[in-house]
Design an enzyme around this catalytic site. Sequence first.
Site, PDB file in Angstrom:
ATOM      1  CB  CYS A  76      -5.630 -25.839  13.857  1.00 47.30           C
ATOM      2  SG  CYS A  76      -5.073 -26.446  15.461  1.00 47.30           S
TER       3      CYS A  76
ATOM      4  CG  ASP B  59      16.234  11.213  -5.882  1.00 51.84           C
ATOM      5  OD1 ASP B  59      16.761  12.294  -5.587  1.00 51.84           O
ATOM      6  OD2 ASP B  59      16.650  10.478  -6.790  1.00 51.84           O
TER       7      ASP B  59
END
Length: 807
Positions: free
Chosen positions: A23, A495
């Site tokens: 857990c 770009d």
Amino acid sequence: MTANTHTSAIPPELNLPIEGMSCASCVKRVEKRLQALPGVAGVDVLLSTASARLQLAEGADAAALLQASAATLKQGGYGLRQRAWRLHLAGLSSASCATRVEKTLSQVPGVLHAQVLLASDQAHVQALDTLEPLVLLQAVRQAGYQATLEEGQRTQAQPSAWHSGSGPTLLAAALTLPLALPMLALLWGQHWMLNGWWQLALATPVQFVLGARFYRAGWAALKDRSGNMDLLVALGTSAAYGLSVFELLRQGPHSMALYFESSAVVITLVLLGKWLEARAKRQTLGAIDALKALRPSTARVRRGEQELELPIEALQLGDELIVRPGERIAADAVVLQGCSQVDESMISGESLPVTRGVGEPVVGGAVNGEAVLHLRVTALGAESTLARIVRLVESAQAAKPPIQRVVDRVSAVFVPVVLALALATLLGWGWFDGNWERALIHAVAVLVIACPCALGLATPAAIMVGTGVAAQRGVLIKDASALELARRVQCVAFDKTGTLTEGRPRLAALVAAHNVTPDMALALAAALQAGSDHPLARTVREHAKTHAIALPTPTLTALSTEAGRGVRAQHGTAQVVLGSTRWMQELGVPMQALHAQAEDQRTQGHAVSWLARLSPGEPPQLLALLAFGDTLRPQAAQAIAALHALGVRTVMLSGDHAQAASAVARQLGLDDFRAELLPQDKARIVTELRAQGTVVAMVGDGINDAPALAAADVGMAMGGGTDVAMQSAGITLMRSDPRLVATAIALSRATVRKIHQNLFWAFVYNLLGLPAAALGLLSPVIAGAAMAASSVSVLSNALLLKRQRDR
């Protein structure tokens, strides 16, 4: 285990497979123990992958740290998942050889113990079960010896049905069913009770044999002065079982105050929930498993005059592979002979096969389509493209986003709070009505329902599925922070060259002047560009070759380059020049005759060069203009439209002149553009956009884009770009397809949405379940079923990400 093939290099991180965590509380305990080790700079522990990622401090000894990790985990009741390998060695001649190989193997990241037996030429290696055996073989070869795996070890042993969880669950269900039947009979108005001694006989093996894992893990947590889900289950079921034994001894086998069925059903339901949870976890890891499965187990290799079928571990750099149609390529390689269609869909996400011929690279794991290929191996093991992809995906899945760290802090105090609430429930009900048996059952319900598993799984489960789906679609996410940030992107900066365009110039137009034929002009231009490696020069030569243009006579001589201007050569008694507008102006070449055509080409975004002749005693003569353009990627317009549909603004950053950039921006429908930029200018503009409060993603492919990629909130490198660009980016697009930018953002939004949904339901489950159990509204059986259902529902919700569609 993330490992380099060089044994001497210390990796920047260690990935440890951990067993025994149940857990979110376990996660915190493991993290605390590992963080305390010297040489550890940072730790991320994930319940969903049952793994820990250790970031090493500078100068840390990876091998020593691995041993220390194993020791501290053992003290806390956990362990490292391990596997033994046996290697057959060749080339050993003395005890010093054995010592050298033993030392080499011991230094491989992920090896816990190595022993070389000189008498039998064997090496016995104990290592993490995530370590690829190929890394061991390569390490031995680098030490100057040969090694092969012993027979029968090449495949990972599959867990049996018992060890995978289904065996204990089925046995627990078989023993529990007779105990639960009276409860079911009540629904039909039937009242009967199994003899108390039979109940004891059935419940005891469930409680102490099949439920022993809860006692072991709970006891380990207590010794570590902590708590976890196993402790809650052990306390709750032990209380119900102990009360039942007390009443059985006090009132006899026909007592109505026996709760054996509650303890047995709770343990069975928890086992069932963990089994279902494990199955769902395996599905979340499906993307990595699918990638690993791409590599074939054997390869056809030509050595000398022989053609051999060898295991993949026996391959060496430079080997010649023979791949027939329909076979998978065993390693990264370059084509020596043949031409074929290659299916790279599982690696790059590209749906259509690509053509690969002599001199072109192919990726290991791809499928050869239609013809026999002869290949030269260029990369193996950890250096292969497939291995790097798997490492990137595993790294992203092992990292914690900021939101998970908040959940971990909550989980750390969760178990103590639950224990206090259970005690308060016991005392409150006992004092309220004096029925301590009922009070104990209500306290048991509180202990059983309060499982922090759902909290621990909510975030990593969604990240695992999201990054896996992304990888299958050609988007590699380097870390969880990039995944979480990508959803908030408001502006994408592209770009231009190589990203929105193909990055390969073409001759868009050639306009000849009066009394000059286009073929003559093209022949002169191609001759001028002979021997030049400039992209525009290659374009002119290829264009002339395609149109079968003959070289001019007499042949051009004395070729020279004028830096920043162009090229010149001697043609008979005259000179021929090809270059920029500024150079033509300096030479006095009249360009008015083609001025209109030049302006038209510039408006279309094309770069213009001029061809002219300089003859002694005559004025300069204009021969032609050549216009060069870069082809837009066919997917670029769709990519911009998809981003606009997501509400994302787009801007283009280009080093080209303003007219060329404006033409591209207009054709694609970009929101903005900036032209004539240097690399540092791109980074500056990205920084300025961020300073305005905008979350910016930068997309690029070249070395000059690296500063801007690093400056952005999220850097995205095109897969066809340079390694520098990819290292600077948080996300790599495996294909040179700008549409993947929208895919990455959409997947990020969907993944974070699933994280929020999972956390919401995990918290709501506990906020509603705990008070209901404390108020006596839930029985331990219902609480156990709800606890199991919570973890499974969180994982199932995360798996819905596989249905996420591309933009």
